[in-house]
Design a protein around this motif. Structure first.
Motif, mmCIF file in Angstrom:
data_model
loop_
_atom_site.group_PDB
_atom_site.id
_atom_site.type_symbol
_atom_site.label_atom_id
_atom_site.label_comp_id
_atom_site.label_asym_id
_atom_site.label_seq_id
_atom_site.Cartn_x
_atom_site.Cartn_y
_atom_site.Cartn_z
ATOM 1 N N CYS A 64 48.441 40.704 32.181
ATOM 2 C CA CYS A 64 47.329 41.309 32.007
ATOM 3 C C CYS A 64 47.106 41.890 30.323
ATOM 4 O O CYS A 64 47.907 42.237 29.901
ATOM 5 C CB CYS A 64 47.116 42.281 32.922
ATOM 6 N N HIS A 66 45.799 44.328 29.425
ATOM 7 C CA HIS A 66 45.725 45.544 29.399
ATOM 8 C C HIS A 66 47.021 46.131 28.778
ATOM 9 O O HIS A 66 47.163 46.493 27.606
ATOM 10 C CB HIS A 66 45.714 46.503 30.892
ATOM 11 N N VAL A 67 48.246 46.150 29.396
ATOM 12 C CA VAL A 67 49.747 46.172 28.729
ATOM 13 C C VAL A 67 50.566 45.087 29.074
ATOM 14 O O VAL A 67 51.775 45.225 28.992
ATOM 15 C CB VAL A 67 50.290 47.589 29.363
ATOM 16 N N SER A 69 51.369 43.234 31.619
ATOM 17 C CA SER A 69 52.243 43.275 32.899
ATOM 18 C C SER A 69 51.873 41.839 33.619
ATOM 19 O O SER A 69 50.866 41.436 33.308
ATOM 20 C CB SER A 69 51.756 44.550 33.842
ATOM 21 N N CYS A 88 44.785 42.697 38.794
ATOM 22 C CA CYS A 88 46.104 43.023 38.364
ATOM 23 C C CYS A 88 46.808 44.033 39.432
ATOM 24 O O CYS A 88 46.266 45.176 39.688
ATOM 25 C CB CYS A 88 45.952 43.795 36.939
ATOM 26 N N SER A 90 49.066 46.059 38.677
ATOM 27 C CA SER A 90 49.285 47.495 37.943
ATOM 28 C C SER A 90 48.259 48.593 37.973
ATOM 29 O O SER A 90 48.623 49.508 38.547
ATOM 30 C CB SER A 90 50.039 47.051 36.562
ATOM 31 N N HIS A 91 47.176 48.100 37.369
ATOM 32 C CA HIS A 91 46.298 49.322 37.454
ATOM 33 C C HIS A 91 44.882 48.722 37.819
ATOM 34 O O HIS A 91 43.929 49.338 37.687
ATOM 35 C CB HIS A 91 46.140 49.735 35.925
ATOM 36 N N GLY A 92 44.992 47.661 38.583
ATOM 37 C CA GLY A 92 43.577 47.055 39.243
ATOM 38 C C GLY A 92 42.364 46.266 38.500
ATOM 39 O O GLY A 92 41.523 46.208 39.008
ATOM 40 N N ALA A 93 42.818 45.873 37.228
ATOM 41 C CA ALA A 93 41.868 45.180 36.529
ATOM 42 C C ALA A 93 41.422 44.069 37.282
ATOM 43 O O ALA A 93 41.968 43.541 37.802
ATOM 44 C CB ALA A 93 42.169 44.930 35.092
ATOM 45 N N PRO A 106 41.014 48.879 33.116
ATOM 46 C CA PRO A 106 41.075 49.420 31.986
ATOM 47 C C PRO A 106 41.003 48.294 30.687
ATOM 48 O O PRO A 106 40.984 48.661 29.598
ATOM 49 C CB PRO A 106 42.528 49.914 31.945
#
Ligand code: FES
Length: 128
Positions: A64, A66-67, A69, A88, A90-93, A106
């Motif tokens: 991802c 974002h970070v 992951s 994603c 992890s945080h739903g992107a 994010p």
């Protein structure tokens, strides 16, 4: 901006033109499926995944923006409940299947890293 990573540059990955799998090995996105691969070891490990919508196959780095992951929430599960977007774990992107562009979350406005592939005679091969 869409970036890409050729598997040709990845140690331990199949060479240019080698077969990754058959197109029929990838479940259609309407069935919620995908197909994952890992190449290399340790810090050089690279994870990718393939999605298929009818006859069209898409390949992205499983990271991802974002970070970085892994995106999958279960093995070979990358899609949101509607099976129209990559989501994603992890945080739903959420990302468009066609071009990996993030439309919500994010990292909105960023994109997944595309993996060049070629589809020839029903086989998915490493592209350049
Ligand atoms: S790591 Fe994917 S949205 Fe945060």
């Amino acid at each position: 901006m869409l970036t890409s990573l050729s598997l040709v540059t990845v140690e331990g990955a199949p060479a240019l033109g080698e077969v990754l799998c058959q197109v029929d090995d990838i479940a259609d996105v309407s069935d919620g499926g995908a197909k994952s691969f890992r190449f290399g070891i340790g810090p050089h490990e690279v994870r990718i995944f393939l999605l298929r919508r009818q006859d069209k196959v898409y390949a992205y780095l499983n990271a991802c923006p974002h970070v970085l992951s892994a995106l999958d929430w279960m093995p070979d599960r990358f899609l949101d409940p509607t099976r129209t977007l990559i989501q994603c774990a992890s945080h739903g992107a959420q990302f468009r299947i066609d071009d990996g562009f993030c439309v919500d979350g994010p990292c909105t406005g960023k994109s997944l890293t595309a993996i060049p592939i070629d589809v020839v005679d029903g086989e998915v091969r490493v592209g350049g």
